[in-house]
Design a protein around this motif. Sequence first.
Motif, mmCIF file in Angstrom:
data_model
loop_
_atom_site.group_PDB
_atom_site.id
_atom_site.type_symbol
_atom_site.label_atom_id
_atom_site.label_comp_id
_atom_site.label_asym_id
_atom_site.label_seq_id
_atom_site.Cartn_x
_atom_site.Cartn_y
_atom_site.Cartn_z
ATOM 1 N N SER A 330 -74.068 48.598 35.605
ATOM 2 C CA SER A 330 -75.366 48.226 36.152
ATOM 3 C C SER A 330 -75.351 48.351 37.658
ATOM 4 O O SER A 330 -76.380 48.467 38.287
ATOM 5 C CB SER A 330 -75.714 46.791 35.751
ATOM 6 O OG SER A 330 -74.688 45.931 36.199
ATOM 7 N N GLY A 363 -75.611 53.761 31.999
ATOM 8 C CA GLY A 363 -76.020 52.650 32.847
ATOM 9 C C GLY A 363 -77.168 53.029 33.753
ATOM 10 O O GLY A 363 -78.014 53.858 33.406
ATOM 11 N N SER A 364 -77.163 52.437 34.941
ATOM 12 C CA SER A 364 -78.321 52.605 35.807
ATOM 13 C C SER A 364 -78.460 54.062 36.279
ATOM 14 O O SER A 364 -77.463 54.718 36.590
ATOM 15 C CB SER A 364 -78.215 51.665 37.001
ATOM 16 O OG SER A 364 -77.185 52.046 37.846
#
Lengths: 401, 72
Positions: A330, A363-364
Amino acid sequence: MRFYEYEAKVLLGRQGVPLPKGSNAKTPEEAEQVAGQIGGSLVLKSQVLTGGRMKAGGIKFATSPQEARKEAAGILALAINGQKPRSVLVEGRAAVRQEFYVGVIYDALAKRPLLILSDMGGIDIEEVAERHPEHIARLHLSTLVPFQDYQAKEVISNLGITGNRLTRMTPILARLVRLFLQYNLTLAEINPLAELEDGSFLCLDCHLDMEEEARDRHARLLQELGIGRDESRQARPPTPFEVRGAQVDAIDTRGVAGRVVEFDGDLGLIIGAGGGSLTLLDAVRKHGGRPANYCEIGGNPSVRKASELTKLVLSKPGVEKIAVMMNVVSNTRVDMMARGVIKGVIESGYDPKEKIAIFRIPGSWEDEGFKILRKYGVEYVDRTVSLDEAARRAVVKMGRR
Amino acid sequence: MAMFVRVEVAPSVASQPELARKLVEVCPVDIFAQNPDRTVRIVEENLDECVLCDLCSQAFPPGTVRVIKLYE
């Protein structure tokens, strides 16, 4: 981070653990002076961050300052396991009635510190545990509730020790536990803890390791002991590859892309995130892969750092492909990692689709990252593929299975 | 040489010292710098560090500062 014995004894002494009379000497002349102050029978110990000192000739005995000087000169000139000694610890030699082992380690399975006591000290505790398990007492400790002396008493009495010996040993165990907890140690060991002929106890040898991540927390203590920030204090000196890894991580302050450990395999690893590095290294090995390195990435490193780390791993002789794998992240952007890795591969003169065995960083900003990977024809997977499966696929690409 | 991002700045922005200073100020990864004559200069080696925050585009009239992804 390992402490030299003389440093560990400073810490133990501050805690009130009884120590032999002695001092650290950097030259044979200093050793002679210290020996003169102590008098009597002496022991001289090489200060190196490795075991096997006795066998290697790093521990000698003397009965006069002149003899101490001669032995110190020999010790200071002797490398042990490739390490030159920093100094020689000169101490009074005690008449020992019995030797004990006391240790506090971190039990990763129980997720708690573990206090261990044995009445068979002076030898490897692993050997005692295997051959004489009845001579070992253990107690798991809390990191939240303060340690109480009665807990030390329980451990000692579990070995059948009573009376004056129980009373005298209790504070030593308690102080060792408190030292372990106070300074975020991963190992605090007194071996041997000697019971002398007069019934008193002395710490003859010890080993303290501090959690690497706790160095900043204890910066003042380390400064007092003269331990520089640049001292790695590992059991072996870093290889040139590992030194270059640290230089990559120091390029800028953004995130981590370093902590490199060199192995002799052919699959380069660009791994990390939330304990992912250790898990992935194990997963690659489980599937028959041969990692060329360990490393840690996290906290959103710059493209430059990711790129330089990739170039470093690819520059290692024998590396055929790299596997880029991380936990679901993240705080580290997938697109920035993709940019860094691809840039590193291309600047090393390779085709990303040939050199990258697998790219598994979910993820991000993953959509943006996947666009980059698609453009360069790199196989990528998202979070629906587990770390274990990603490692397996990377190993398959190496032709191992 | 940048591989992933290119930035275009219109001459009307690049040549104005005050606007150039503003560009330098808004970019978190130092993609812009000021020349000795205070016009804007693009720092080529930092282009791939662009985090696509869009602060540069938003600080100026539409179309005068453009961030172009080279992988799309």
